[in-house]
Design a protein around this motif. Structure first.
Motif, short mmCIF file in Angstrom:
data_model
loop_
_atom_site.label_atom_id
_atom_site.label_comp_id
_atom_site.label_asym_id
_atom_site.label_seq_id
_atom_site.Cartn_x
_atom_site.Cartn_y
_atom_site.Cartn_z
N THR A 315 -31.81 12.23 -3.04
CA THR A 315 -32.46 11.06 -2.45
C THR A 315 -33.00 11.31 -1.05
O THR A 315 -34.03 10.75 -0.67
N MET A 316 -32.32 12.14 -0.27
CA MET A 316 -32.67 12.29 1.13
C MET A 316 -33.78 13.30 1.38
O MET A 316 -34.16 13.55 2.52
N HIS A 317 -34.33 13.87 0.34
CA HIS A 317 -35.48 14.76 0.51
C HIS A 317 -36.71 13.94 0.89
O HIS A 317 -36.92 12.84 0.39
N ASP A 318 -37.53 14.48 1.77
CA ASP A 318 -38.74 13.78 2.21
C ASP A 318 -39.66 13.52 1.01
O ASP A 318 -40.00 14.43 0.26
N GLY A 319 -40.03 12.29 0.84
CA GLY A 319 -40.89 11.91 -0.28
C GLY A 319 -40.17 11.21 -1.40
O GLY A 319 -40.79 10.58 -2.26
N VAL A 320 -38.83 11.30 -1.41
CA VAL A 320 -38.05 10.58 -2.42
C VAL A 320 -37.80 9.16 -1.93
O VAL A 320 -37.41 8.95 -0.77
N LEU A 321 -38.04 8.18 -2.79
CA LEU A 321 -37.88 6.78 -2.41
C LEU A 321 -36.53 6.22 -2.84
O LEU A 321 -35.87 5.50 -2.08
N SER A 322 -36.11 6.53 -4.06
CA SER A 322 -34.85 6.00 -4.57
C SER A 322 -34.39 6.84 -5.75
O SER A 322 -35.16 7.63 -6.33
N SER A 323 -33.13 6.67 -6.10
CA SER A 323 -32.58 7.35 -7.27
C SER A 323 -31.51 6.47 -7.91
O SER A 323 -30.95 5.59 -7.26
N ARG A 324 -31.26 6.72 -9.18
CA ARG A 324 -30.19 6.02 -9.88
C ARG A 324 -29.46 7.00 -10.79
O ARG A 324 -30.08 7.88 -11.39
N ILE A 325 -28.17 6.84 -10.88
CA ILE A 325 -27.38 7.60 -11.85
C ILE A 325 -26.85 6.61 -12.87
O ILE A 325 -26.08 5.71 -12.54
N LEU A 326 -27.33 6.76 -14.12
CA LEU A 326 -26.96 5.83 -15.18
C LEU A 326 -25.71 6.35 -15.88
O LEU A 326 -25.79 7.13 -16.84
N PHE A 327 -24.61 5.93 -15.36
CA PHE A 327 -23.33 6.42 -15.89
C PHE A 327 -22.28 5.37 -15.58
O PHE A 327 -22.09 4.99 -14.43
N GLY A 328 -21.66 4.83 -16.61
CA GLY A 328 -20.67 3.78 -16.38
C GLY A 328 -21.32 2.42 -16.41
O GLY A 328 -22.05 2.08 -17.33
N VAL A 329 -21.10 1.62 -15.37
CA VAL A 329 -21.57 0.23 -15.33
C VAL A 329 -23.09 0.20 -15.16
O VAL A 329 -23.64 0.79 -14.23
N ALA A 330 -23.77 -0.49 -16.08
CA ALA A 330 -25.23 -0.61 -16.00
C ALA A 330 -25.62 -1.35 -14.72
O ALA A 330 -25.05 -2.38 -14.39
N GLY A 331 -26.59 -0.80 -14.02
CA GLY A 331 -27.06 -1.42 -12.79
C GLY A 331 -26.44 -0.84 -11.54
O GLY A 331 -26.95 -1.05 -10.43
N ALA A 332 -25.35 -0.11 -11.69
CA ALA A 332 -24.73 0.54 -10.52
C ALA A 332 -25.39 1.91 -10.32
O ALA A 332 -26.22 2.34 -11.11
N GLY A 333 -25.03 2.58 -9.23
CA GLY A 333 -25.53 3.94 -9.02
C GLY A 333 -26.89 4.03 -8.39
O GLY A 333 -27.57 5.05 -8.51
#
Length: 344
Positions: A315-333
């Motif tokens: 996420t912290m690379h220049d040009g990255v806006l957001s990220s999600r990890i879909l694992f476990g509770v939907a909507g978290a991560g």
């Protein structure tokens, strides 16, 4: 929202049937002086003259049938295509104009429809004109697109049906058209100039005001959000590109990354996974304007990987806006990069 890497969704077509039915209603309102007749009967009722005058006065409200007449459809998306099918079923001839006609919508059109190459040519021989295009401001937009030039190509008794947006019609030009001829203007948008014109019928904004349309929109919105939260799928978004991966393999983890649409972003994401010995099982990269969206299914190696650290590195690379990890509770991560600061 785009700058934060957050998709915004809508529900296209959810109200198509409701609006289409109102357009068909507009055809009849513009063909037979129903409202004037209703008001006249109320006046006679107040005078106790309904039964005496009902037959004598009917000639005051003569009209025409729509069968065999020509309907021009400007804009052939969900509503336009549905309107074309219904009009054809009612025995009308149809002509359409849409420079952005999609294959999906084209397949839904009646075979008999004639496709025109301009608005002016579409309306030239039309008895009725249905507007089904979006309102777009600015140069090259659709503000006042139905103005003097287009109206000059219409038949004197043409009926204009506007259940799209009020701003599509130049009110002054429409008033001139209605004043000089026997045309009609039917809409469910207010107009300060046309509200009391004898040849205009302005309704409340009723297009999508049905229980069925509201239920359809709610169900579509829920399904769209569920698909995004559980699978990272993007559909019906106004700011993100469409994207969908097949169901992920059991035991794998799905990662989504929203980035600026610039060179090197996909390579960086792949390098981060490779550096940690993570195998990519399947992925998709799509873009829309300045934004790109990645959906990636990964398989963890034999070693232990801290997903929180991995996500922060992505996420912290220049040009990255957001990220999600879909694992476990939907909507978290969910995590985002805002001006170099990490938020989870």
């Amino acid at each position: 929202m785009s700058e934060l890497g957050i998709p915004v969704f809508n529900t296209p077509g959810a109200n198509a049937n409701a609006v289409k039915e109102l357009v068909i209603c507009g055809l009849f309102l513009g063909s037979r002086r129903l409202i004037a007749g209703i008001n006249h009967m109320k006046q006679l009722g107040e005078q106790g003259l309904q039964k005496e005058r009902v037959e004598k006065d009917k000639s005051m409200f003569g009209g025409r049938e729509i069968a065999g007449k020509t309907l021009a459809i400007i804009g052939m998306g969900h509503i336009g295509a549905a309107t074309a099918r219904e009009a054809s079923a009612l025995g009308m001839k149809t002509v359409g104009y849409d420079p952005a006609l999609s294959i999906e919508s084209a397949l839904k059109l009646p075979r008999e429809i004639h496709i025109a190459d301009s608005i002016s040519s579409a309306v030239a021989e039309a008895d009725y004109i249905s507007l089904n295009i979006p309102y777009i401001k600015g140069e090259g937009g659709t503000h006042g697109i139905i103005g003097k030039d287009v109206l000059s190509h219409m038949k004197n008794d043409a009926v204009v049906l506007n259940f799209a947006r009020g701003e599509l019609v130049d009110s002054e030009a429409m008033k001139e058209f209605l004043d000089r001829a026997d045309g009609r203007y039917i809409s469910d948008f207010p107009d300060d100039l046309l509200w009391n014109h004898k040849n205009a019928i302005l309704l409340p904004h009723l297009g999508a005001s049905t229980e069925e349309a509201e239920e359809t929109a709610a169900a579509m919105a829920a399904d769209t959000i569920q698909a995004y939260l559980e699978h990272g799928t993007i559909r019906n978004s106004v700011n993100f590109p469409a994207a969908a991966l097949p169901e992920r393999k059991e035991g794998s983890i799905r990662v989504t990354v929203a980035t600026r649409n610039v060179p090197g972003m996909l390579a960086y994401i792949s390098e981060v996974f490779a550096k940690h010995g993570i195998n990519i099982l399947q992925q998709i990269n799509t873009s829309r304007g300045d934004l790109a969206y990645n959906v990636i299914d990964i398989e963890l190696g034999a070693g232990t990987i801290d997903l929180k650290d991995l996500q922060k590195e992505l996420t912290m690379h220049d040009g990255v806006l957001s990220s999600r990890i879909l694992f476990g509770v939907a909507g978290a991560g969910y995590a985002r990069n805002v001006d170099g600061k990490y938020f989870v």
